[in-house]
Design a protein around this motif. Sequence first.
Motif, mmCIF file in Angstrom:
data_model
loop_
_atom_site.group_PDB
_atom_site.id
_atom_site.type_symbol
_atom_site.label_atom_id
_atom_site.label_comp_id
_atom_site.label_asym_id
_atom_site.label_seq_id
_atom_site.Cartn_x
_atom_site.Cartn_y
_atom_site.Cartn_z
ATOM 1 N N VAL A 294 0.877 -1.068 -0.180
ATOM 2 C CA VAL A 294 -0.051 0.037 0.149
ATOM 3 C C VAL A 294 0.757 1.032 0.118
ATOM 4 O O VAL A 294 0.362 2.348 -0.475
ATOM 5 N N MET A 295 2.146 1.189 0.675
ATOM 6 C CA MET A 295 2.940 2.420 0.624
ATOM 7 C C MET A 295 3.441 2.623 -0.563
ATOM 8 O O MET A 295 3.739 3.475 -1.259
ATOM 9 N N MET A 296 3.799 1.564 -1.403
ATOM 10 C CA MET A 296 4.338 1.682 -2.710
ATOM 11 C C MET A 296 3.492 2.387 -3.478
ATOM 12 O O MET A 296 3.603 3.190 -4.544
ATOM 13 N N TYR A 297 2.071 2.018 -3.406
ATOM 14 C CA TYR A 297 1.027 2.492 -4.255
ATOM 15 C C TYR A 297 1.015 3.818 -3.945
ATOM 16 O O TYR A 297 0.916 4.804 -5.067
ATOM 17 N N GLY A 298 1.039 4.379 -2.864
ATOM 18 C CA GLY A 298 1.294 5.761 -2.457
ATOM 19 C C GLY A 298 2.365 6.570 -2.925
ATOM 20 O O GLY A 298 2.262 7.727 -3.437
ATOM 21 N N LEU A 299 3.433 5.992 -2.783
ATOM 22 C CA LEU A 299 4.671 6.617 -3.486
ATOM 23 C C LEU A 299 4.620 6.490 -4.862
ATOM 24 O O LEU A 299 5.071 7.825 -5.582
ATOM 25 N N TYR A 300 4.274 5.532 -5.666
ATOM 26 C CA TYR A 300 4.042 5.605 -7.147
ATOM 27 C C TYR A 300 2.995 6.759 -7.417
ATOM 28 O O TYR A 300 3.480 7.453 -8.211
ATOM 29 N N GLN A 301 1.996 7.078 -6.660
ATOM 30 C CA GLN A 301 0.994 7.985 -7.100
ATOM 31 C C GLN A 301 1.694 9.487 -6.815
ATOM 32 O O GLN A 301 1.329 10.312 -7.578
ATOM 33 N N GLY A 302 2.168 9.587 -5.732
ATOM 34 C CA GLY A 302 3.036 10.703 -5.233
ATOM 35 C C GLY A 302 4.027 11.287 -6.145
ATOM 36 O O GLY A 302 4.009 12.308 -6.711
ATOM 37 N N LEU A 303 4.878 10.294 -6.583
ATOM 38 C CA LEU A 303 5.926 10.581 -7.540
ATOM 39 C C LEU A 303 5.469 11.004 -8.872
ATOM 40 O O LEU A 303 5.883 11.811 -9.828
ATOM 41 N N ARG A 304 4.273 10.135 -9.371
ATOM 42 C CA ARG A 304 3.628 10.697 -10.640
ATOM 43 C C ARG A 304 3.007 11.935 -10.629
ATOM 44 O O ARG A 304 3.247 12.776 -11.650
ATOM 45 N N LEU A 305 2.340 12.126 -9.624
ATOM 46 C CA LEU A 305 1.852 13.598 -9.463
ATOM 47 C C LEU A 305 3.069 14.756 -9.406
ATOM 48 O O LEU A 305 2.575 15.898 -10.016
ATOM 49 N N ALA A 306 3.990 14.201 -8.767
ATOM 50 C CA ALA A 306 4.956 15.590 -8.830
ATOM 51 C C ALA A 306 5.850 15.563 -9.875
ATOM 52 O O ALA A 306 6.056 16.732 -10.362
ATOM 53 N N LEU A 307 6.092 14.328 -10.637
ATOM 54 C CA LEU A 307 6.676 14.614 -11.900
ATOM 55 C C LEU A 307 5.767 15.102 -13.118
ATOM 56 O O LEU A 307 6.153 15.692 -14.112
#
Length: 407
Positions: free
Chosen positions: A265-278
Motif C-alpha cells: 500500500v505504501m508503494m502505491y502511495g509512493l508511485y502516485q505521489g511521484l507521478r503527480l510530482a513529475l
Amino acid sequence: MEEMNIERRLIMTPGPVSIDPRVSQAMSATILGQFDPGFTNIMNRTMEMIRASFLTKNQWAFPIDGTSRAGLEAVISSIVKPGDKVLVPIIGRFGHLLVELVERAQGEVHTIERPMGEVFDQQEIIAALDQVNPKVLAVVHGETSTGRMQPMDRLGKACKERGIFSVVDAVATYLGTVIPVDEWELDAVVGGAQKCLSIPSGITPITFNDRFAAEINKRKRVESGIRTADDAEDNPFITSNYLDLTQLQDYWSERRLNHHTEATVMMYGLYQGLRLALEEGVEERAKRHEYHHTALKIALKALGLTIYSDNNHEMKMVTCVEIPENLDGENFRNGLLKEFGVEIASSFGVLHGKIWRIGTMGYVVQKMNIITFVTIFSTYLVNQGVQDLDPNAALTALFNYYEDETY
C-alpha cells in the motif's frame, strides 16, 4: 470499539502534511503479491520516477520501507563500519541525529557546528574535510529546526576529488526544491515522503551512485537461508539485516532475491505521489513552493510579526516566526489546533519557545490554504491579546501579492 473519528485539519507544519486525495485513492487499491508481475512492474516504474525526481541517472534509486529515519540509518549503517571517520557539519537538531546514527554504526564522529539559524560557507566544510580526512561527509540539506538550507553544490565534487563519500539528508527539501544529484556529484541522497512529496510517512526514496555501491558491497552478505554458492559469507558484514542496502539491491534488481515483504500500500502511495510530482515538473514544483513561501512571509510581516533569521539561506518550504513577547507559544499553538483545526510546529533546543515553524509543503501549498491560514492565525493572535498586529494589513498584502505576482 468505536470507529475512529478523524477530525479535519489544516496541517501547516514541517511534516507530516496533508496528502492529495488521489494518493489516498491509490492506496485503497487491491493488494498484489510482492513478486506478482503487476507489482514488480510498479516497482520498476517507481525506480524510474525516483531517478527523475533526483535528476540522476543512478542505477540505484529505490525506497526504504520505513520513515525517513530508516532511510538515513540504512545509508549510514551501510557505508560506515566501526572505526570509520565521519564529518558531520551541524546547523541544527537533525545534524545531531546524523551524529547519533554514525555513533550507533560505531563510526568515529568529527563535528563542526554553527549556531542555530546559521549555515556554513561551503569552503568551511571543505577545509574541515582536508583537516579530518574522513571516509564520509554526512550533511543535512534542509534543517527544519531552524528553517535553513545548507548550500552544497560544491560539496559533492570536493568529496569525490578527495575520495570521500557524500551522504545528504534531503528529507525536508526533496521535491520542494531542485536537488540535481548528478550535477552536484553527490554519492547518496535520502529523500522524504511526508513532507514536500506529500504522501504518508512510512516509505523513503533514496538514491546512490556506483561508487557508493562498490564501497558498500565490500561488506555484502546474503543471509544464510537464501545464500547461494556464489554469495560471499565471510565479509565484515553490515550489522542491520533489514536496512542492509546490499541486500536491498538484490531485492530491487532483476535478481529479485527475497528480503522482506514489500509494503504494498505504501508503494502505491509512493508511485502516485511521484507521478503527480513529475507531472507537475521538478522545477515547477520548486517554483510553486517558493512562490507561496514568499506570499506567507509577506503576509506575516504585514501582520507585524518578525521572521526568524530572515533571508539567511532560508528553506522555501518552512517559515520560522518569532513568537511575540508575553505570549505562551505552546498554549497558543494548542489552542489553534483545538479551536480551529490548524496545526503549526514549535522548535527544539535553544529555539524552543522562541519560534514557531510554519510549513508550506506539498499538497498544502495552495493559495486557498495560505489565505485560510493567515486569516485564522492572525485573528487568533489578536484574540489572545497580542498588541500592535494588523490582520487586515496581512490579508491585503497577501491578496495584492497573489494579484500581482505569478510563477
